[in-house]
Enzyme design. Structure first.
Site, PDB file in Angstrom:
ATOM      1  CB  ILE A 188       5.137 -19.440  13.370  1.00  0.00           C
ATOM      2  CG1 ILE A 188       5.510 -20.750  12.685  1.00  0.00           C
ATOM      3  CG2 ILE A 188       6.298 -18.892  14.182  1.00  0.00           C
ATOM      4  CD1 ILE A 188       6.433 -20.555  11.491  1.00  0.00           C
ATOM      5  CB  CYS A 189       2.853 -16.955  18.113  1.00  0.00           C
ATOM      6  SG  CYS A 189       2.480 -15.377  18.875  1.00  0.00           S
ATOM      7  CG  LEU A 190       8.466 -14.549  14.498  1.00  0.00           C
ATOM      8  CD1 LEU A 190       9.261 -14.585  15.788  1.00  0.00           C
ATOM      9  CD2 LEU A 190       9.217 -15.332  13.426  1.00  0.00           C
ATOM     10  CG  ASN A 214       6.517 -18.737  21.130  1.00  0.00           C
ATOM     11  OD1 ASN A 214       7.631 -19.055  21.529  1.00  0.00           O
ATOM     12  ND2 ASN A 214       5.708 -17.972  21.829  1.00  0.00           N
TER      13      ASN A 214
END
Lengths: 151, 472
Positions: free
Chosen positions: A86-88, A79
């Protein structure tokens, strides 16, 4: 130059007076919206014993808009891409103005503890994570040693 | 022509006529067709009379630029904090924690909700609160607060943009006529925004000055009955600020009672509440299999675009809404006694009052968004549906344009002169997506797809190369 909103001042003060274990965040002297951050890799994760540097920026519309956070230290994680992005969810659609710098950094630490290859940002890493998890984890450990060693 | 607009402007000034009653018919028409829910709130007359106006037809009925400008200006005028428009010690417009540009709710609806005591007024916040302050110290601090926070006069985005004479409605002379029509439109809109920003500062400044002058005059006036009763009495200021609460979103200190989220009963000040709204229209987020290619948003059907109601900032329950229980110990300003006449109950009366006081916050369990006491985020921005439709239309238009370009490229292709006849008649329809492309030859279609794929791949490659370079 608009003055700094009270909220940012108070958050900064509270971060200093009541720090989060394993996480540090300090504002830059010349731009109080820009923070130098370190996060320790969570125990029993491939990132254990690593110290990761990040940058965090509070945009003009903060807290109605999420802080912008990016890893500066290289990290092998499905991620997090090569640019450290950041993939959040809480940094995007699920951001809420009731969240804070503190809670965002805790979420990032939790993301290190539980990578989610089904919602990837780094496609190649995610692919490897799904195809051969063991190999991916050993690679993540290797990168942690290589790039996130304690100084 | 010019006369008509001058008249319109006068009508708007009528709105400034400080009508202290709600629903005086001076409210602007609003697109509220989507939301009849707010009807049972003593606002019914307003809301109903406006219900038939724009709504989602907004986008289909073109207004002239000037009409739209006037509507924007009238909205902005309703966002000026006026000292003589108060409710229970607070005001009808925000103090300014968020910038002007971020105030995009419907101001007339919010004003009505506040005067109907369905929503907490916009109080002037304290940056900090110290419990050790004495009564006199507190009163002095509150008395020194400005009506509105300082505003950046020259934000970066308006730098170098001429604003001309603000007193004149027409600013056509500022537009560079040598530019293309499209560029002129862009420039016009920029100048309008910069001018409006300045005008808002000016309007608020006039009000601040009036407030200050009135306060000074009142202090010089020995006869209390001759003082301006629109100014809050020291008793009122002390009563509301002595016991306050920090808003968990802006971290500022506000008088109680605040609004409470309908779902989890958390406090939120009105200034933060009006900031919470639906996200921009977007395609549903789907978890993907990284081993399969992803469809880019450009290829998706615009009708799949969704817009979701705002969620609670605290517990993420969808369809954010608040309830508000007005204070029982004061009813001042609009719909109550003059703020200047307010006297705090004597000590022996306080005990009697305190028992039934609502200042502890609501004790009621959570309420559904349909509950008549609840004010939802959608209610104060009834135009969300129109915005979604507009975005869908924009995407559909873009995809139709892309198809049109594609088809016309094929038309001029000398290899396929035969296509000319079959294609020109039908032409691109606005809803055409890639799937409906008018190509009779399956081989040519395949070839096209391969070329497209190759272009896409090389673009991705180039991006990767750039990003890895940057990283080094």
């Amino acid at each position: 130059m608009a003055s700094l909103p009270k909220r940012i001042i108070k958050e900064t003060e509270r971060l200093a007076s009541d720090p989060v274990p394993g996480i540090s965040a300090e504002p830059h002297e010349d731009n109080l919206r820009y923070f130098a951050v370190t996060i320790e890799g969570p125990e029993e994760s491939p990132y254990e014993n690593g110290v990761f540097e990040l940058e965090l920026y509070l945009p003009d519309d903060y807290p109605m808009e999420a802080p912008k956070v990016r890893f500066l230290t290289r990290i092998y994680h499905p991620n997090i891409d090569r640019l450290g992005r950041i993939c959040l969810d809480v940094l995007k659609n699920n951001w809420s103005p009731a969240l804070q710098i503190r809670t965002v950094l805790l979420s990032i630490q939790a993301l290190l503890a539980s990578p989610n290859p089904n919602d990837p940002l780094a496609n190649d890493v995610a692919e490897e994570w799904i195809k051969n998890e063991e190999l991916a984890i050993s690679k993540a450990k290797e990168w942690t040693k290589l790039y996130a060693g304690k100084r | 022509m010019g006369n008509t607009f001058a008249k319109l402007d006068e009508n708007e000034n009528a709105f400034k006529g400080r009508s202290t009653s709600v629903g005086s018919g001076t409210m602007r028409p609003n697109n509220i067709a989507e939301r009849r829910r707010g009807v049972s709130m003593g606002l019914s007359n307003n809301v109903r009379s406006r219900a038939n106006s724009t709504g989602s037809q907004l986008m289909y009925k073109k207004k002239s630029t000037r009409e739209r400008d006037l509507i924007k200006e009238s909205f902005a005028k309703q966002l000026v904090v006026r000292y003589d428009e108060s409710v229970d010690g607070g005001y009808l417009a925000p103090h300014g924690c968020y910038t002007f540009e971020k105030l995009d709710y419907d101001p007339s609806l919010v004003r009505s909700l506040i005067t109907a005591r369905k929503l907490a007024p916009f109080y002037i916040p304290l940056q900090d609160f110290d419990e050790s302050w004495t009564r006199d110290e507190l009163i002095k601090i509150v008395d020194g607060l400005p009506l509105h926070a300082a505003v950046n006069e020259n934000p970066e985005e308006f730098e170098d943009i001429p604003i001309g004479n603000l007193k004149r409605q027409n600013f056509d002379e500022l537009i560079d006529k040598s530019l293309s029509k499209k560029e002129q439109r862009k420039q016009r809109s920029k100048i309008f925004k910069a001018r409006l920003h300045r005008k808002r500062i000016m309007w608020q400044e006039q009000e601040n000055v009036a407030f200050l002058e009135q306060k000074l005059e009142s202090k010089r006036e020995p006869n209390p009955s001759k003082r301006n009763l629109a100014l809050p009495s020291p008793d009122l200021n002390h009563t509301i600020y002595k016991k306050g609460i920090e808003c968990p979103i802006c971290f500022l200190y506000y008088p109680e009672p605040l609004n409470y989220s309908r779902c989890c009963l958390q406090p939120i000040c009105t200034e933060c509440f009006v900031q919470i709204k639906r996200g921009d229209p977007h395609f549903p987020h789907e978890e993907v299999d990284p081993t399969k290619p992803v469809t880019s948003d450009d290829e998706k059907d615009p009708n799949l675009l969704i817009s979701e109601p705002a969620s609670c900032a605290y517990c993420a329950t969808p369809n954010f809404g608040i309830t508000y229980q007005p204070p029982t110990n004061r009813k001042t300003g609009i719909g109550g006694m003059p703020p200047g006449s307010y006297k705090a109950p004597r000590d022996d009366e306080i005990n009697v009052n305190d028992g039934s006081d609502s200042e502890e916050g609501p004790r009621t369990p959570s309420k559904s968004p349909e509950d008549p006491e609840v004010v939802t985020s959608d209610m104060i921005r009834p135009d969300w549906k129109a915005k979604l439709d507009k975005e869908r239309l924009r995407l559909a238009r873009r995809s139709a344009n892309a198809t049109a370009i594609h088809v016309s490229n094929q038309l001029v292709d000398p290899d396929h002169p035969s296509r000319r006849d079959s294609n020109t008649d039908s032409g691109p329809t606005p809803t055409t997506a890639r799937s409906q492309r008018l190509v009779p030859n399956p081989m040519a279609e395949l070839e096209n797809q391969m070329v497209e794929q190759a272009i896409r791949l090389s673009l991705v490659d180039e991006e990767e190369r750039k990003s890895s370079q940057r990283h080094r």
